[in-house]
Design an enzyme around this catalytic site. Structure first.
Site, mmCIF file in Angstrom:
data_model
loop_
_atom_site.group_PDB
_atom_site.id
_atom_site.type_symbol
_atom_site.label_atom_id
_atom_site.label_comp_id
_atom_site.label_asym_id
_atom_site.label_seq_id
_atom_site.Cartn_x
_atom_site.Cartn_y
_atom_site.Cartn_z
ATOM 1 N N HIS A 132 14.694 68.336 32.481
ATOM 2 C CA HIS A 132 16.062 67.870 32.494
ATOM 3 C C HIS A 132 16.471 68.334 31.074
ATOM 4 C CE1 HIS A 132 19.590 65.075 32.022
ATOM 5 N NE2 HIS A 132 19.385 64.992 33.436
ATOM 6 N N ASP A 209 8.627 62.159 30.000
ATOM 7 C CA ASP A 209 9.980 61.597 30.221
ATOM 8 C C ASP A 209 9.753 60.992 31.823
ATOM 9 O OD1 ASP A 209 12.609 61.404 31.594
ATOM 10 O OD2 ASP A 209 13.394 63.605 31.267
ATOM 11 N N GLN A 212 12.372 59.751 36.200
ATOM 12 C CA GLN A 212 12.351 59.692 37.639
ATOM 13 C C GLN A 212 11.266 59.242 37.984
ATOM 14 O OE1 GLN A 212 15.145 60.333 39.514
ATOM 15 N NE2 GLN A 212 16.430 61.569 38.118
ATOM 16 N N LYS A 235 18.510 54.029 36.505
ATOM 17 C CA LYS A 235 17.710 54.769 37.675
ATOM 18 C C LYS A 235 16.729 53.816 38.064
ATOM 19 C CE LYS A 235 18.503 59.243 35.558
ATOM 20 N NZ LYS A 235 19.481 59.873 36.320
ATOM 21 N N CYS A 373 21.457 69.221 35.768
ATOM 22 C CA CYS A 373 21.240 69.286 34.359
ATOM 23 C C CYS A 373 20.030 69.780 34.053
ATOM 24 C CB CYS A 373 21.076 67.682 33.705
ATOM 25 S SG CYS A 373 22.477 66.905 33.734
HETATM 26 C C1 LIG Z 1 14.260 63.634 34.616
HETATM 27 C C2 LIG Z 1 15.400 63.228 33.825
HETATM 28 N N1 LIG Z 1 15.000 63.088 32.490
HETATM 29 C C3 LIG Z 1 16.134 62.318 31.821
HETATM 30 C C4 LIG Z 1 17.359 62.184 32.456
HETATM 31 C C5 LIG Z 1 18.607 61.295 31.387
HETATM 32 O O1 LIG Z 1 18.658 60.054 31.948
HETATM 33 P P1 LIG Z 1 19.981 59.343 31.129
HETATM 34 O O2 LIG Z 1 21.022 60.186 31.398
HETATM 35 O O3 LIG Z 1 19.950 58.240 31.960
HETATM 36 O O4 LIG Z 1 19.677 59.273 29.847
HETATM 37 C C6 LIG Z 1 17.475 62.268 33.512
HETATM 38 C C7 LIG Z 1 18.832 61.877 34.296
HETATM 39 O O5 LIG Z 1 19.230 62.332 35.459
HETATM 40 C C8 LIG Z 1 16.544 62.742 34.648
HETATM 41 O O6 LIG Z 1 16.451 62.865 35.845
#
Ligand SMILES: Cc1ncc(COP(=O)(O)O)c(C=O)c1O
Length: 415
Positions: A132, A209, A212, A235, A373
């Site tokens: 992401h 990270d 998900q 999430k 993203c």
């Molecule tokens: C794999 C992954 N990492 C990071 C993020 C960023 O999360 P946030 O926007 O809640 O900080 C997302 C959000 O969709 C994501 O899917």
């Protein structure tokens, strides 16, 4: 028709669970809402809504500051979330858990604080092809500032990381390997334990990270031996604007503060400031108290259902959905990893994903269209965008059938 395994109904009582989610009870454009966008944000159970409401109605006060009853109550409720998070991801200590705005802020905190102190010109940071943007851009910014190099673990056509190529990237200049536990664009579950072990063997740290992964898998940061692990409250069925950064105590203690302000200090004079202990050293200013309390209720809710059961149920649903989509002429699933969680990303020949999303919306079906993203993932597959149906434990086989029928309509209109 696809068949859902006969045991699936014994894994979870989904109809009962759905009663806990008021938002799911509505109709959209006259059709029952089919919410297949939980990877963007998950819906919230009543337990979360009630906890936030109770905070504002009964306990509202600033935390860590007051001796009065309300402040003590709100502090206790907020800190209780840290205790629940400790159990949720099995950290050794609550002091290793920093409240942040979400996964994005957690990653930025590490890139900024740890990165600025430890990364020098000529050093290397590894990310993966699945990331992401929030696990690419903070590292890119750090590399630009420090004249360090960003390197990328490639993936194969199924959307799986190629570990032999990763091995070749590791070298004595590698400082950090930052990678996703589950891909938001493709659903790939990465072999996190192995990736971390390889990073450590090369003398590098590893940040995971978990945005998900936390809603779908049982996370154990000690078993993973992750140095840092970040996820977002919204999430995991909690509110927006709150999340967690886990870091090993030794690393967090050696890192400079990320932001300055109230709560993160021990003493302040104009000559010198001394900093608070963990975890408060990284928590400047009044935090998202209601969000923290709401996230605690969400973690409690998910824990009561059980992440092993959630993973088993969603796996059945994913297989069912994969079969159903594969039968649609001209539809191609993007991301077919052996180990996959809860996301069905696809393209349809000659039809733009935004058109697909719009037609589905008219039928009450909420999916995500775009680059999610993850533009480098789209580039790799030579598609500008995909349509993504992402699943949670409150989704049903009937909703997958509705999606398949909806895509049939899309074909009638555009093919
Ligand atoms: C794999 C992954 N990492 C990071 C993020 C960023 O999360 P946030 O926007 O809640 O900080 C997302 C959000 O969709 C994501 O899917």
């Amino acid at each position: 028709m696809s068949t859902l395994s006969s045991q699936v109904s014994t894994i979870l009582d989904v109809e009962k669970i759905r009663q806990d989610f008021p938002v799911l009870k509505q109709t959209i454009h006259g059709k029952p809402l089919v919410y297949l966008d939980s990877a963007a944000t998950a819906q919230k159970p009543l337990a979360v809504i009630d906890a936030i409401r109770k905070f504002h109605e009964v306990d509202c006060a600033n935390i860590h500051r007051g001796v009065h009853e309300l402040s003590q109550r709100s502090t206790a409720a907020y800190e209780e979330t840290r205790a629940r998070t400790k159990k949720f991801i099995n950290s050794k200590s609550r002091n290793e858990l920093i409240f942040v705005r979400g996964a994005t802020e957690g990653i930025n905190l590490v890139a900024s604080s740890w990165g600025r102190k430890n990364v020098k010109a000529g050093d290397e940071i590894i990310v993966s092809a699945l990331e992401h943007h929030s696990n690419i851009v903070p590292w890119q910014m750090l590399c630009e500032e420090k004249d360090a190099k960003l390197r990328v673990i490639p993936m194969n056509e199924r959307g799986e990381l190629i570990l032999e190529e990763y091995e070749k990237l590791l070298n004595p200049r590698t400082r950090m390997v930052a990678f996703t536990h589950v891909s938001n664009a493709l659903g790939t579950i990465t072999p996190a334990r192995e990736i971390i072990e390889m990073a450590h063997r090369a003398g590098a740290l590893a940040l995971v990270d978990g945005a998900q992964a936390a809603p779908h898998l049982k996370v154990d940061v000690q078993a993973l031996d992750a140095d840092f692990y970040a996820f977002s409250g919204h999430k995991v069925f909690g509110p927006t604007g709150i999340g967690i950064l886990y870091g090993k105590t030794k690393l967090l203690n050696a890192m400079p503060p990320y932001q300055g302000g109230g709560d993160m200090i021990r003493t302040v004079t104009f000559e010198k400031t001394t900093y608070n202990d963990l975890p408060y050293k990284f928590e400047a200013g009044t935090p998202n108290i209601a969000g923290g309390i709401g996230m605690g209720a969400a973690l409690d809710y998910v824990t009561k259902i059980g992440l092993e059961k959630i993973a088993a149920y969603e796996h059945e649903l994913l297989l069912y959905g994969t079969e159903a989509l594969q039968r649609i002429p001209g539809l191609k699933i993007i991301g077919t990893a052996q180990e996959k969680a809860a996301a069905l990303s696809f393209v349809m020949e000659g039809i733009h994903p935004h058109d697909i999303g719009t037609v589905l919306d008219r039928q009450g079906i909420a999916v995500r269209t775009g680059h999610h993203c993850a533009q480098p993932v789209m580039d790799w597959f030579h598609v500008p965008a995909t349509t993504r149906a992402s699943l949670a434990f409150y989704n049903t086989a009937a909703e997958i059938d509705a999606l398949a029928a909806g895509l049939g309509k899309v074909r009638e209109l555009f093919a």
